[in-house]
Scaffold this active site. Structure first.
Site, short mmCIF file in Angstrom:
data_model
loop_
_atom_site.label_atom_id
_atom_site.label_comp_id
_atom_site.label_asym_id
_atom_site.label_seq_id
_atom_site.Cartn_x
_atom_site.Cartn_y
_atom_site.Cartn_z
N LYS A 80 6.10 -24.07 -0.23
CA LYS A 80 5.49 -23.90 -1.55
C LYS A 80 6.30 -24.59 -2.64
O LYS A 80 5.74 -25.13 -3.60
CB LYS A 80 5.30 -22.41 -1.86
N LYS B 178 -4.23 -21.55 9.42
CA LYS B 178 -4.59 -20.16 9.24
C LYS B 178 -5.66 -20.00 8.16
O LYS B 178 -5.63 -20.69 7.15
CB LYS B 178 -3.35 -19.35 8.85
N LYS C 68 -6.62 -17.09 1.78
CA LYS C 68 -7.25 -16.86 0.48
C LYS C 68 -6.94 -17.98 -0.49
O LYS C 68 -7.69 -18.21 -1.44
CB LYS C 68 -6.76 -15.53 -0.11
#
Length: 432
Positions: free
Chosen positions: A196, A291, A294
């Site tokens: 990230k 994966k 969201k």
């Protein structure tokens, strides 16, 4: 961290061991594999998983056996009687975006089973949701929606404690105490931080993105948790929590704590992992190697729990497939086939062996229609119950208040033990 109990699958006639309360912790987590030993006994292997997909009635009794845990005794100079309790599970999901099929099949549905066996704490981890830029109004709405979804999926507030993480202030306080005892080098090794921070730039990411694994450790350790349901991608964080627990126990526990007037011994229980053998990681509809998430930009990559039937059918119809003839499960060259067949198995309750025989000559078009119908049927009672719960503000407030009250009792006891072992002055109210 559940009022309609929607999923009550029959329990298999096998058992699992109650190893967790009978053996000292080790560096590795433990794995329980069913084996043909004796009368359906289990074999223990060194790894990081506990498989409880097939849990028997006898296993319920095993998990409900009362165990004494000195880590839950009040901090005092005189050794207090140990508190008897069932083994404990804690888990939670961030209220960012809409909960989706992967959250449900990989986590929440397993919680429904675990609440029958353990003392369970299921929280909406809203403090974790602010490590990246967020919209306050959206966080407020998503927090209540997540709690309502827990209940709709079958988490029973009469069996489990459902609460909002920020309603238990001990999470934030313990996270600071643990941060001061955690080497920063451990945090820099976290894969998710690396990914990230590289994506956003080191100067743009918050300090919370680096330190949130310590908050996750605090979440777990506050409740003297025995077992933590995790996905494979979260194993590194659980291992960090174990390392932090062992470090704090070694640095401040034992006789060092006793000399400060405490009971001595360990401050924190070192938790083990639960990873479901199937459904632990549901993959994206647009990429069978990634994966379901969201945070993915494409909404078409996931099936949200509140998607209407027409939208579910559209997403399944457009899901990525391959050009191989027939359908099969487990072929590493066919990740999309494995993912979609796994979803079908979990939504219908039909074993993979039976499904593999059923669909081996089927074409994708036919199978996708069948899969979409199965997902829609499975989600229908969940969506109905969700709308009932979210419309009843009084009921939802009562559930969260009750859950937070119970969570605070346990969390504050652990926090006070840690404060005392680290040399903090007792709070004045605690002196009386």
């Amino acid at each position: 961290m559940p009022a309609s109990l929607l999923f009550r699958p029959p329990l298999a006639l096998r058992t699992f061991t109650t190893y967790l309360s009978k053996h000292p912790y080790r560096r590795q987590s433990k794995i329980f594999r069913h084996s043909a030993v004796g009368n359906g006994g289990c074999s223990l292997h060194s790894s990081a998983r506990i498989s409880t997909h097939d849990i028997s009635c006898r296993a319920i009794q095993c998990a409900a056996d009362i165990a004494t845990d000195p880590a839950l005794s009040p901090a005092s100079k005189t050794q207090a009687p140990a508190i008897a309790r069932r083994k404990r599970v804690l888990s939670g999901v961030q209220p960012t975006g809409t909960l989706h099929l992967g959250n449900y099949l990989g986590a929440i549905r397993n919680w429904v089973k675990l609440q029958e066996l353990y003392e369970t704490y299921f929280c909406v981890v809203d403090l974790h949701a602010i490590t990246l830029p967020h919209e306050p109004k959206a966080l407020l709405e998503a927090t209540r929606q997540s709690a309502a979804t827990y209940i709709a999926c079958g988490i029973d507030p009469e069996r489990a404690n459902i609460f909002v993480q920020s309603h238990v202030s001990a999470h934030a306080e313990l996270a600071w105490l643990l941060s001061c005892g955690t080497p920063i080098g451990w945090l820099r090794k976290m894969v998710q931080f690396k990914e990230k921070s590289q994506a956003r730039g080191a100067e743009e990411v918050s300090t919370g993105l680096l330190t949130y694994p310590v908050l996750m450790a605090a979440d777990i350790l506050l409740y003297q948790t025995d077992v933590v349901p995790v996905g494979n991608d979260q194993m590194q964080h659980l291992e960090l929590a174990r390392d932090i627990a062992e470090r704090m126990n070694s640095k401040y526990g034992g006789n060092k704590w006793k000399k400060l007037g405490g009971r001595g011994g360990r401050i924190f229980k070192v938790p083990d992992a639960f990873i479901a053998p199937v459904g632990a990681r549901v993959m994206s509809l647009t990429d069978g190697t990634s994966k379901m998430s969201k945070s993915a930009e494409l909404d078409a990559s996931r099936i949200n729990l509140l998607d209407d039937p027409k939208l579910i059918q559209q997403k399944v119809k457009r899901a990525k497939t391959d050009t191989f003839e027939g359908l099969e499960f487990g072929n590493p060259d066919r990740p999309e086939a494995t993912n979609l067949l796994g979803i079908y198995s979990l939504c219908t309750g039909v074993s993979m062996d039976v499904i593999a025989e059923e669909v081996k000559g089927m074409r994708w078009g036919h199978f996708k229609s069948t899969l979409a119908d199965a997902v829609v049927a499975h989600f229908k009672p969940i969506q109905q119950r969700y709308h009932e719960v979210i419309a009843d503000n009084t009921y939802l407030d009562q559930v969260l208040a009750k859950g937070a009250e119970e969570a605070n009792k346990t969390a504050n006891l652990t926090l006070e033990n840690c404060r005392q072992a680290m040399g903090f002055t007792p709070k004045y109210a605690a002196r009386n």
